[in-house]
Design a protein around this motif. Sequence first.
Motif, PDB file in Angstrom:
ATOM      1  N   LYS A  74      -3.657  -8.244  -1.791  1.00 18.76           N
ATOM      2  CA  LYS A  74      -3.887  -7.464  -0.375  1.00 18.76           C
ATOM      3  C   LYS A  74      -3.058  -6.026   0.113  1.00 18.76           C
ATOM      4  N   ILE A  75      -3.550  -4.700   0.573  1.00 24.04           N
ATOM      5  CA  ILE A  75      -2.653  -4.192   0.776  1.00 24.04           C
ATOM      6  C   ILE A  75      -1.987  -4.685   2.155  1.00 24.04           C
ATOM      7  N   THR A  76      -0.197  -4.041   2.701  1.00 27.01           N
ATOM      8  CA  THR A  76       0.409  -4.487   3.221  1.00 27.01           C
ATOM      9  C   THR A  76       0.536  -3.523   3.831  1.00 27.01           C
ATOM     10  N   THR A  77       0.989  -2.174   3.281  1.00 25.74           N
ATOM     11  CA  THR A  77       1.315  -0.748   3.931  1.00 25.74           C
ATOM     12  C   THR A  77       0.204  -0.078   3.757  1.00 25.74           C
ATOM     13  N   LEU A  78      -0.269   0.532   5.091  1.00 26.16           N
ATOM     14  CA  LEU A  78      -1.354   1.798   5.022  1.00 26.16           C
ATOM     15  C   LEU A  78      -1.175   2.707   4.971  1.00 26.16           C
ATOM     16  N   ARG A  79      -1.360   3.953   4.324  1.00 26.86           N
ATOM     17  CA  ARG A  79      -0.667   5.164   3.842  1.00 26.86           C
ATOM     18  C   ARG A  79      -1.784   6.438   3.910  1.00 26.86           C
ATOM     19  N   ILE A  80      -1.632   6.715   5.267  1.00 29.12           N
ATOM     20  CA  ILE A  80      -2.401   7.894   5.852  1.00 29.12           C
ATOM     21  C   ILE A  80      -2.204   9.370   5.644  1.00 29.12           C
ATOM     22  N   GLY A  81      -3.276  10.557   4.851  1.00 24.42           N
ATOM     23  CA  GLY A  81      -2.511  11.767   5.059  1.00 24.42           C
ATOM     24  C   GLY A  81      -3.337  12.656   5.909  1.00 24.42           C
ATOM     25  N   TYR A  82      -2.605  13.976   6.646  1.00 21.92           N
ATOM     26  CA  TYR A  82      -3.074  14.505   7.767  1.00 21.92           C
ATOM     27  C   TYR A  82      -2.763  16.028   8.091  1.00 21.92           C
ATOM     28  N   GLN A  83      -3.370  16.740   8.679  1.00 21.46           N
ATOM     29  CA  GLN A  83      -3.158  17.818   8.616  1.00 21.46           C
ATOM     30  C   GLN A  83      -1.871  18.605  10.112  1.00 21.46           C
TER      31      GLN A  83
ATOM     32  N   GLU B 275       2.022  14.335   6.024  1.00 20.66           N
ATOM     33  CA  GLU B 275       1.812  15.736   6.112  1.00 20.66           C
ATOM     34  C   GLU B 275       1.316  17.018   4.832  1.00 20.66           C
ATOM     35  N   PHE B 276       0.103  16.832   5.471  1.00 18.68           N
ATOM     36  CA  PHE B 276      -0.175  18.555   4.367  1.00 18.68           C
ATOM     37  C   PHE B 276      -0.185  19.574   4.490  1.00 18.68           C
ATOM     38  N   PRO B 277      -0.123  20.646   4.049  1.00 21.29           N
ATOM     39  CA  PRO B 277      -0.679  21.717   4.589  1.00 21.29           C
ATOM     40  C   PRO B 277      -2.266  22.426   5.489  1.00 21.29           C
ATOM     41  N   SER B 278      -3.054  21.878   3.820  1.00 23.87           N
ATOM     42  CA  SER B 278      -4.548  22.408   4.117  1.00 23.87           C
ATOM     43  C   SER B 278      -5.341  21.168   3.560  1.00 23.87           C
ATOM     44  N   GLY B 279      -6.568  20.476   3.171  1.00 22.47           N
ATOM     45  CA  GLY B 279      -7.579  19.657   3.064  1.00 22.47           C
ATOM     46  C   GLY B 279      -7.329  19.949   0.698  1.00 22.47           C
ATOM     47  N   PRO B 280      -6.959  20.908  -0.046  1.00 21.26           N
ATOM     48  CA  PRO B 280      -6.630  20.735  -0.954  1.00 21.26           C
ATOM     49  C   PRO B 280      -5.753  19.602  -1.917  1.00 21.26           C
ATOM     50  N   PRO B 281      -5.012  19.792  -1.317  1.00 22.33           N
ATOM     51  CA  PRO B 281      -3.229  19.315  -1.944  1.00 22.33           C
ATOM     52  C   PRO B 281      -3.224  18.168  -1.102  1.00 22.33           C
ATOM     53  N   GLU B 282      -4.538  17.598   0.124  1.00 18.47           N
ATOM     54  CA  GLU B 282      -4.550  16.231   0.583  1.00 18.47           C
ATOM     55  C   GLU B 282      -5.303  15.476  -0.540  1.00 18.47           C
ATOM     56  N   MET B 283      -6.481  16.503  -1.023  1.00 14.79           N
ATOM     57  CA  MET B 283      -7.363  15.287  -1.856  1.00 14.79           C
ATOM     58  C   MET B 283      -6.382  14.857  -3.292  1.00 14.79           C
ATOM     59  N   GLN B 284      -6.191  16.189  -3.244  1.00 16.18           N
ATOM     60  CA  GLN B 284      -5.599  15.859  -5.006  1.00 16.18           C
ATOM     61  C   GLN B 284      -3.696  14.499  -5.356  1.00 16.18           C
ATOM     62  N   ALA B 285      -3.616  14.357  -3.594  1.00 18.19           N
ATOM     63  CA  ALA B 285      -3.041  13.122  -3.484  1.00 18.19           C
ATOM     64  C   ALA B 285      -3.691  11.947  -3.557  1.00 18.19           C
ATOM     65  N   MET B 286      -4.851  11.731  -2.598  1.00 21.00           N
ATOM     66  CA  MET B 286      -5.788  10.912  -3.147  1.00 21.00           C
ATOM     67  C   MET B 286      -5.922  10.970  -4.240  1.00 21.00           C
ATOM     68  N   LEU B 287      -6.599  11.316  -4.824  1.00 19.00           N
ATOM     69  CA  LEU B 287      -6.858  11.087  -6.346  1.00 19.00           C
ATOM     70  C   LEU B 287      -5.440  10.588  -7.106  1.00 19.00           C
ATOM     71  N   GLY B 288      -4.446  11.420  -7.133  1.00 17.40           N
ATOM     72  CA  GLY B 288      -3.059  10.164  -7.368  1.00 17.40           C
ATOM     73  C   GLY B 288      -2.977   9.448  -6.934  1.00 17.40           C
ATOM     74  N   GLY B 289      -3.470   8.570  -6.188  1.00 15.93           N
ATOM     75  CA  GLY B 289      -3.832   7.235  -5.710  1.00 15.93           C
ATOM     76  C   GLY B 289      -2.208   7.113  -4.688  1.00 15.93           C
ATOM     77  N   ASN B 290      -2.475   8.367  -4.070  1.00 16.25           N
ATOM     78  CA  ASN B 290      -0.710   7.909  -2.862  1.00 16.25           C
ATOM     79  C   ASN B 290      -1.034   7.975  -1.720  1.00 16.25           C
ATOM     80  N   LEU B 291      -2.718   8.164  -0.967  1.00 18.79           N
ATOM     81  CA  LEU B 291      -3.415   7.903  -0.129  1.00 18.79           C
ATOM     82  C   LEU B 291      -4.242   6.866  -0.159  1.00 18.79           C
ATOM     83  N   ASP B 292      -4.477   5.916   1.185  1.00 16.23           N
ATOM     84  CA  ASP B 292      -5.173   4.768   1.510  1.00 16.23           C
ATOM     85  C   ASP B 292      -6.642   5.581   1.951  1.00 16.23           C
ATOM     86  N   ILE B 293      -6.187   6.362   3.129  1.00 19.06           N
ATOM     87  CA  ILE B 293      -7.106   7.077   3.973  1.00 19.06           C
ATOM     88  C   ILE B 293      -6.860   8.434   4.492  1.00 19.06           C
ATOM     89  N   ALA B 294      -7.872   9.143   4.791  1.00 20.39           N
ATOM     90  CA  ALA B 294      -7.418  10.939   5.059  1.00 20.39           C
ATOM     91  C   ALA B 294      -7.964  11.066   5.627  1.00 20.39           C
TER      92      ALA B 294
END
Length: 329
Positions: free
Chosen positions: A30-39, A72-91
């Motif tokens: 079970k997940i215990t830490t939620l990782r959120i991406g935003y700009q 925090e991310f400067p724009s969407g493309p690098p944010e989605m790369q972080a999610m592709l890498g498994g580093n975000l749960d929601i964005a």
Amino acid sequence: MRRDFLIAALAVGLVAVIALGCLGTDEDKKITTLRIGYQPSTHQVAEMVAMEEGWWLADLAPFGIVKVEDFEFPSGPPEMQAMLGGNLDIAYVGAAPPISAIAQGLDAKIVAAVQMNGSDLVVRPEVDYEGPKSLVGLAVGTFPPGSIQDTVFKKWLQDNGIDPAEIDIKSMGPGDATTAISAKRLDAVFLPHPAPSIIELGGNGRTVVSSGEMWPNHACCCLVVSGKLMREEPELVEQIIKTHIKATEYINANPERAAEIYSAKTNQNLEVVRHSIENWDGAWISDPHVIIPSVAEFARVNYELGYTGSKLLTEEDLFDTSFYDRVKS
């Protein structure tokens, strides 16, 4: 012989213990830490309000969440790369970048809307702007390929009979673009708020077209959730959407408080933030059904621009509205 048997038995038992340890229990997974991406945009202030007011942690604690982190991310493309890498749960992200990311194999879906419209084309004071053809040959800064701003801007140019190649489009984040137009290294920028207000109030440009004029009622930001979370923690995902809806309703009812929270979170001047919220053409929303038509159009445009390879993504590839629908039923 007996000694060999005991050693073998112990070895088998050890392997079994290790295997059980690796497999773990459902509770272990079970997940215990939620990782959120935003700009750092007023488009995504709902995420900031939920964080500042403590709603993320308080609302998600009954589901085993003990920590919420946002990045925090400067724009969407690098944010989605972080999610592709498994580093975000929601964005919290523009609705265009997930299209390219899902085409690349991202296991995630759009589950809620966040905001629509809300970007402006700003030209330097000395630029004689008389319509889109005025931009031919000029240097214009906007977000990277595959972003909302890149997609909307290029579609608008094409709709007006202009090949985007006729314009020197520079890919950059809002901070770099704002600095560049202020230093006269760019003739114009197409950026989400509050960047247009920062530039205008600094005397470095004027807004000539809003994104809602370029593409009426276009989708902008959305809430993306990982497929793993949707499959393994559906009730948690429903609560994430409930909290997002609560934050969205709050900022619509309390824009002044939203401005204060945004200002504190980003260290942006409060008067600039107020100006942005008062003058943008955007709207904060949560219903994903509202943005499906324009996101499908984003997918078509991005496909034609070559951003998604050989596949034209569909609504089914990009959305899962079932969580929102259950929350609202």
